[in-house]
Design a protein around this motif. Sequence first.
Motif, short mmCIF file in Angstrom:
data_model
loop_
_atom_site.label_atom_id
_atom_site.label_comp_id
_atom_site.label_asym_id
_atom_site.label_seq_id
_atom_site.Cartn_x
_atom_site.Cartn_y
_atom_site.Cartn_z
N GLU A 174 77.99 56.35 11.18
CA GLU A 174 76.97 57.34 11.12
C GLU A 174 76.70 58.07 12.31
OE1 GLU A 174 73.99 58.79 8.91
OE2 GLU A 174 75.42 57.61 8.15
N GLU B 168 70.57 55.37 5.93
CA GLU B 168 69.50 56.30 6.26
C GLU B 168 68.71 55.69 7.34
OE1 GLU B 168 68.14 53.82 2.56
OE2 GLU B 168 69.98 54.61 3.30
N ASP B 169 68.48 54.42 7.60
CA ASP B 169 67.80 53.74 8.66
C ASP B 169 68.71 54.32 9.95
OD1 ASP B 169 65.65 52.99 7.12
OD2 ASP B 169 66.49 51.13 6.92
N ALA C 174 70.76 56.60 10.65
CA ALA C 174 70.44 58.04 10.62
C ALA C 174 69.17 58.34 11.50
CB ALA C 174 70.58 58.97 9.53
N LYS C 175 67.92 57.51 11.23
CA LYS C 175 66.79 57.69 11.69
C LYS C 175 66.73 57.10 13.05
CE LYS C 175 63.66 54.98 10.45
NZ LYS C 175 62.50 54.21 9.57
N TRP C 176 67.37 56.02 13.34
CA TRP C 176 67.36 55.26 14.51
C TRP C 176 68.12 56.09 15.74
CZ3 TRP C 176 68.96 50.37 11.53
CH2 TRP C 176 67.97 49.69 11.06
N GLY D 254 68.50 59.01 15.74
CA GLY D 254 68.08 60.43 16.08
C GLY D 254 68.17 61.93 15.20
#
Length: 78
Positions: A24, A70-71, A73-75, A77
């Motif tokens: 990721e 998707e988590d 990607a969020k973590w 940044g």
Amino acid sequence: MKDVKVLGPGCKRCIAAAEMVQAEADRLGVPVTIEKVTDYAAIAGYGIASTPGVVIDGKVVHAGGLPKPEDLAKWLGA
């Protein structure tokens, strides 16, 4: 540069979690360093009871099971 620690004894899920983080990060173009923490005392120091755990820049963001892309990607940044 994101500092990522994958907490776990080195089981298949822990290895898969580390690979998922790297994939990721590569997809997002985010540079990361990944450290695999396998020492039980060190893992317990993060306060998690189930592995794999993911720590990003000193913050526990996930514990138990594989994280969702998707988590990640969020973590990371995105």
